[in-house]
Enzyme design. Structure first.
Site, PDB file in Angstrom:
ATOM      1  N   ASN A  44       0.841  -1.195   0.000  1.00 15.76           N
ATOM      2  CA  ASN A  44       0.000   0.000   0.000  1.00 15.76           C
ATOM      3  C   ASN A  44       0.877   1.246   0.000  1.00 15.76           C
ATOM      4  O   ASN A  44       1.932   1.290   0.639  1.00 15.76           O
ATOM      5  CB  ASN A  44      -1.038   0.009   1.121  1.00 15.76           C
ATOM      6  CG  ASN A  44      -0.518  -0.329   2.489  1.00 15.76           C
ATOM      7  OD1 ASN A  44       0.534  -0.938   2.634  1.00 15.76           O
ATOM      8  ND2 ASN A  44      -1.265   0.053   3.502  1.00 15.76           N
ATOM      9  N   ILE A  45       0.433   2.223  -0.780  1.00 13.99           N
ATOM     10  CA  ILE A  45       1.181   3.471  -0.968  1.00 13.99           C
ATOM     11  C   ILE A  45       0.238   4.612  -0.633  1.00 13.99           C
ATOM     12  O   ILE A  45      -0.718   4.867  -1.372  1.00 13.99           O
ATOM     13  CB  ILE A  45       1.698   3.593  -2.417  1.00 13.99           C
ATOM     14  CG1 ILE A  45       2.541   2.367  -2.796  1.00 13.99           C
ATOM     15  CG2 ILE A  45       2.502   4.889  -2.584  1.00 13.99           C
ATOM     16  CD1 ILE A  45       2.899   2.279  -4.274  1.00 13.99           C
ATOM     17  N   GLU A  57      -2.889  -4.765  -2.949  1.00  9.16           N
ATOM     18  CA  GLU A  57      -3.288  -5.706  -3.998  1.00  9.16           C
ATOM     19  C   GLU A  57      -3.489  -4.994  -5.330  1.00  9.16           C
ATOM     20  O   GLU A  57      -3.181  -5.524  -6.387  1.00  9.16           O
ATOM     21  CB  GLU A  57      -4.522  -6.529  -3.595  1.00  9.16           C
ATOM     22  CG  GLU A  57      -5.716  -5.735  -3.101  1.00  9.16           C
ATOM     23  CD  GLU A  57      -5.661  -5.412  -1.611  1.00  9.16           C
ATOM     24  OE1 GLU A  57      -4.665  -4.791  -1.178  1.00  9.16           O
ATOM     25  OE2 GLU A  57      -6.619  -5.724  -0.889  1.00  9.16           O
TER      26      GLU A  57
HETATM   27  N1  THU Z   1      -5.307  -1.406   2.573  1.00 11.94           N
HETATM   28  C1  THU Z   1      -4.723  -2.229   1.638  1.00 11.94           C
HETATM   29  O1  THU Z   1      -3.624  -1.943   1.136  1.00 11.94           O
HETATM   30  N2  THU Z   1      -5.385  -3.342   1.264  1.00 11.94           N
HETATM   31  C2  THU Z   1      -6.541  -3.775   1.834  1.00 11.94           C
HETATM   32  O2  THU Z   1      -7.062  -4.790   1.419  1.00 11.94           O
HETATM   33  C3  THU Z   1      -7.151  -3.023   2.942  1.00 11.94           C
HETATM   34  C4  THU Z   1      -6.611  -1.649   3.141  1.00 11.94           C
HETATM   35  C5  THU Z   1      -4.557  -0.232   3.016  1.00 11.94           C
HETATM   36  C6  THU Z   1      -5.076   1.101   2.568  1.00 11.94           C
HETATM   37  C7  THU Z   1      -4.469   2.018   3.622  1.00 11.94           C
HETATM   38  O3  THU Z   1      -3.138   2.336   3.252  1.00 11.94           O
HETATM   39  C8  THU Z   1      -4.408   1.152   4.878  1.00 11.94           C
HETATM   40  O4  THU Z   1      -4.550  -0.190   4.429  1.00 11.94           O
HETATM   41  C9  THU Z   1      -5.486   1.462   5.888  1.00 11.94           C
HETATM   42  O5  THU Z   1      -6.740   1.494   5.305  1.00 11.94           O
END
Ligand code: THU
Length: 132
Positions: A44-45, A57
């Protein structure tokens, strides 16, 4: 679970360390596997504007698709969560764009908690190109 799947899980967990999460401090990692066995890691970025955050994902999917990949066989998503991580609705919609409904998705949390599911289970009765 096969040895190969264990490796994909390890790669998704390793991605957690690279997550760019200065705001939520909630790292997520992903490992997307093509039908040929090529692996794409995702993290996640986040962004100071919050709404521009890209989930792990989706990062993995966009990396692969932008390299010309179209055929996938497995996705692993890992988080530091007490239960297996639950992908957000936006990511589920992106999954149905590129993955077959029966494609396996493995969800991982802390202490090895794991859930094996499928794209269709994550987003039943979805809106896809077949509806256009
Ligand atoms: N996030 C993801 O990367 N994938 C998920 O399936 C759920 C949420 C991230 C987005 C944000 O950076 C952090 O988790 C908190 O919501």
């Amino acid at each position: 679970m096969t040895q190969t799947e264990n490796e994909w899980i390890e790669i998704a967990i390793q991605a957690l360390e690279k997550a760019y999460v200065p705001y939520s401090h909630f790292p997520v990692g992903a490992c997307l596997v093509t039908k040929e066995g090529k692996l794409y890691q995702g993290i996640n970025i986040e962004n100071a504007s919050y709404g521009l955050t890209n989930c792990a994902e989706r990062t993995a999917i966009f990396k692969a698709v932008s390299e010309g990949e179209r055929e996938f066989k497995h996705l692993v998503i890992a988080g530091h969560t007490p239960e297996p991580i639950s992908p957000c609705g936006a990511c589920r919609q992106v999954m149905v764009e590129f993955f077959e409904p029966d494609m396996p998705v493995t969800l991982i949390g802390d202490h090895g908690v794991l859930k094996e599911t499928t794209v269709e289970e994550l987003l039943p009765y979805s809106f896809t190109k077949k509806d256009l």
